[in-house]
Design a protein around this motif. Structure first.
Motif, PDB file in Angstrom:
ATOM      1  N   SER A  56      31.080  51.344  29.641  1.00  0.00           N
ATOM      2  CA  SER A  56      31.195  50.231  30.592  1.00  0.00           C
ATOM      3  C   SER A  56      30.168  49.140  30.323  1.00  0.00           C
ATOM      4  O   SER A  56      30.427  47.961  30.580  1.00  0.00           O
ATOM      5  N   MET A  57      29.017  49.519  29.780  1.00  0.00           N
ATOM      6  CA  MET A  57      27.974  48.531  29.509  1.00  0.00           C
ATOM      7  C   MET A  57      28.334  47.604  28.355  1.00  0.00           C
ATOM      8  O   MET A  57      27.815  46.490  28.262  1.00  0.00           O
ATOM      9  N   ILE A  58      29.211  48.058  27.464  1.00  0.00           N
ATOM     10  CA  ILE A  58      29.568  47.221  26.311  1.00  0.00           C
ATOM     11  C   ILE A  58      31.019  46.748  26.374  1.00  0.00           C
ATOM     12  O   ILE A  58      31.554  46.236  25.393  1.00  0.00           O
ATOM     13  N   GLU A  59      31.637  46.909  27.535  1.00  0.00           N
ATOM     14  CA  GLU A  59      33.031  46.506  27.689  1.00  0.00           C
ATOM     15  C   GLU A  59      33.233  45.032  27.380  1.00  0.00           C
ATOM     16  O   GLU A  59      34.231  44.624  26.773  1.00  0.00           O
ATOM     17  N   GLY A  60      32.259  44.208  27.788  1.00  0.00           N
ATOM     18  CA  GLY A  60      32.388  42.768  27.554  1.00  0.00           C
ATOM     19  C   GLY A  60      31.714  42.283  26.289  1.00  0.00           C
ATOM     20  O   GLY A  60      31.689  41.074  26.018  1.00  0.00           O
ATOM     21  N   ALA A  61      31.167  43.213  25.503  1.00  0.00           N
ATOM     22  CA  ALA A  61      30.422  42.836  24.291  1.00  0.00           C
ATOM     23  C   ALA A  61      31.377  42.684  23.111  1.00  0.00           C
ATOM     24  O   ALA A  61      31.420  43.525  22.203  1.00  0.00           O
ATOM     25  N   LYS A  62      32.143  41.607  23.109  1.00  0.00           N
ATOM     26  CA  LYS A  62      33.199  41.428  22.119  1.00  0.00           C
ATOM     27  C   LYS A  62      32.676  41.155  20.712  1.00  0.00           C
ATOM     28  O   LYS A  62      33.389  41.353  19.724  1.00  0.00           O
ATOM     29  N   ASN A  63      31.431  40.680  20.597  1.00  0.00           N
ATOM     30  CA  ASN A  63      30.864  40.387  19.272  1.00  0.00           C
ATOM     31  C   ASN A  63      30.043  41.540  18.702  1.00  0.00           C
ATOM     32  O   ASN A  63      29.593  41.469  17.561  1.00  0.00           O
ATOM     33  N   LEU A  64      29.835  42.581  19.494  1.00  0.00           N
ATOM     34  CA  LEU A  64      28.929  43.665  19.098  1.00  0.00           C
ATOM     35  C   LEU A  64      29.475  44.417  17.883  1.00  0.00           C
ATOM     36  O   LEU A  64      30.583  44.947  17.915  1.00  0.00           O
ATOM     37  N   LYS A  65      28.661  44.456  16.834  1.00  0.00           N
ATOM     38  CA  LYS A  65      29.079  45.097  15.589  1.00  0.00           C
ATOM     39  C   LYS A  65      28.244  46.330  15.249  1.00  0.00           C
ATOM     40  O   LYS A  65      28.700  47.194  14.512  1.00  0.00           O
ATOM     41  N   ALA A  66      26.998  46.388  15.767  1.00  0.00           N
ATOM     42  CA  ALA A  66      26.120  47.498  15.378  1.00  0.00           C
ATOM     43  C   ALA A  66      25.076  47.790  16.453  1.00  0.00           C
ATOM     44  O   ALA A  66      24.549  46.880  17.093  1.00  0.00           O
TER      45      ALA A  66
END
Length: 322
Positions: A56-66
């Motif tokens: 849930s913490m990274i649900e909106g992190a669309k650019n997160l690669k690593a």
């Protein structure tokens, strides 16, 4: 355009400077979960440790690669979820091997020779005459050490045991460790045999659904009454309630613990009142040199992952196949 990196653990000055030279760095206090989650939404990567990062913490992190954790363990992450999202998770398995193995052996020696208990006894003014059997410990040299999980750290412990203390090394592992068998005389056995024969039982396994509660009441009963349990892996690999009972009842002699089900260890924990327990504050890799090396390694892992050049220290290699 520079990549955006979220740093959620204080880094050595030179390590942060390394990251700032290659990316746009944002420092965030992960205890402020709202701010942390908001920062991740705009990040390409993140680096830190000791904080659970949920789907849930990274649900909106669309650019997160690593994501790069400054640790060997990665039970703070939902690895399958990260893989589905195409996010690489990296860790630092090699640089902490020797310092953590030192901690493990410190627990073995301290538990066997009652170092912590007797050091406090001296400071409290009880040493007024020559010591007798009431202060005796047990030998380490020549005894049998059972290592549950003979990976990097387990292998380093085996080396210390076999070459330094002439110990007989038994081990369980998913696969045979031929190097340890050849160089240290280690013998691969089933867990029940290891528990029954070992004078010291040392856990060196990651925390997974299969290893959670690996050592419970039944396993403790299979150990020698004179045996000592050593755990510097992850706290939940041991059923702590069962361990407390085993220590109270004399099912086993003692325990040397660097990890616990709840950390920090609660003030009311029965383990704190037990003289046959050596309890440390999760110091496995906690030396100046090693923690610096871990931070640098994690930073290099993150940059390599973002650049697409990283080939090692990757937890979820399935991402690369995508």
């Amino acid at each position: 355009m520079l990549k955006k990196i979220v740093v959620y653990k204080p880094l050595p000055t030179d390590v942060e400077a390394y990251l700032r030279d290659k990316a746009d760095v944002i420092n965030v206090d992960p205890k402020d979960q709202a701010a942390f989650t908001a920062a991740l939404e705009h990040a390409d990567g993140a680096i830190g440790a000791s904080i659970k990062i949920t789907p849930s913490m990274i649900e909106g992190a669309k650019n997160l690669k690593a994501l790069s954790t400054i640790s060997v363990g990665y039970d703070q992450f939902d690895v399958d979820d990260l893989t589905r999202r195409g996010i690489v998770l990296t860790h630092t398995p090699d640089v902490l091997t020797e310092s953590t193995a030192d901690t493990v052996f410190a627990l073995i020696l301290a538990s066997a020779r009652r170092v912590v208990e007797l050091a406090e006894w001296v400071k409290e003014g009880h040493w007024t005459s020559s010591i007798g059997e009431a202060c005796f410990g047990v030998d380490v040299q020549g005894k049998t050490l059972g290592i549950v999980g003979l990976g990097r750290i387990g292998g380093a412990v085996a080396r210390r045991a076999a070459l330094g203390f002439r110990m007989n090394v038994l081990y369980t592992n998913r696969s045979a460790n031929e190097q340890a068998e050849k160089e240290f005389g280690a013998k691969r056995v089933e867990l029940d045999e290891l528990l029954a024969q070992s004078d010291f039982v040392c856990l060196q396994v990651p925390l997974t659904p299969q290893t959670r509660g690996l050592i419970g009441a039944n396993e403790l009963k299979k150990m020698k009454q004179s045996a000592i349990l050593i755990n510097a892996s992850r706290g939940p690999t041991v059923d702590e309630t069962a361990l407390v009972e085993a220590l109270k009842n004399g099912t086993i002699r003692g325990a040397g613990l660097d990890v616990f089900e709840q950390e920090p260890l609660p003030a009311g924990s029965p383990l704190l009142a037990m003289k046959n327990v050596v309890a440390l504050p999760h110091i496995g890799s906690a030396t100046h040199e090693t923690r610096h090396a871990m931070a640098r390694n994690a930073a290099e892992n993150l940059i390599g992952a973002l650049d697409g050049t990283l080939t090692r220290n990757i937890v979820n290699r399935g991402v690369l196949a995508r």
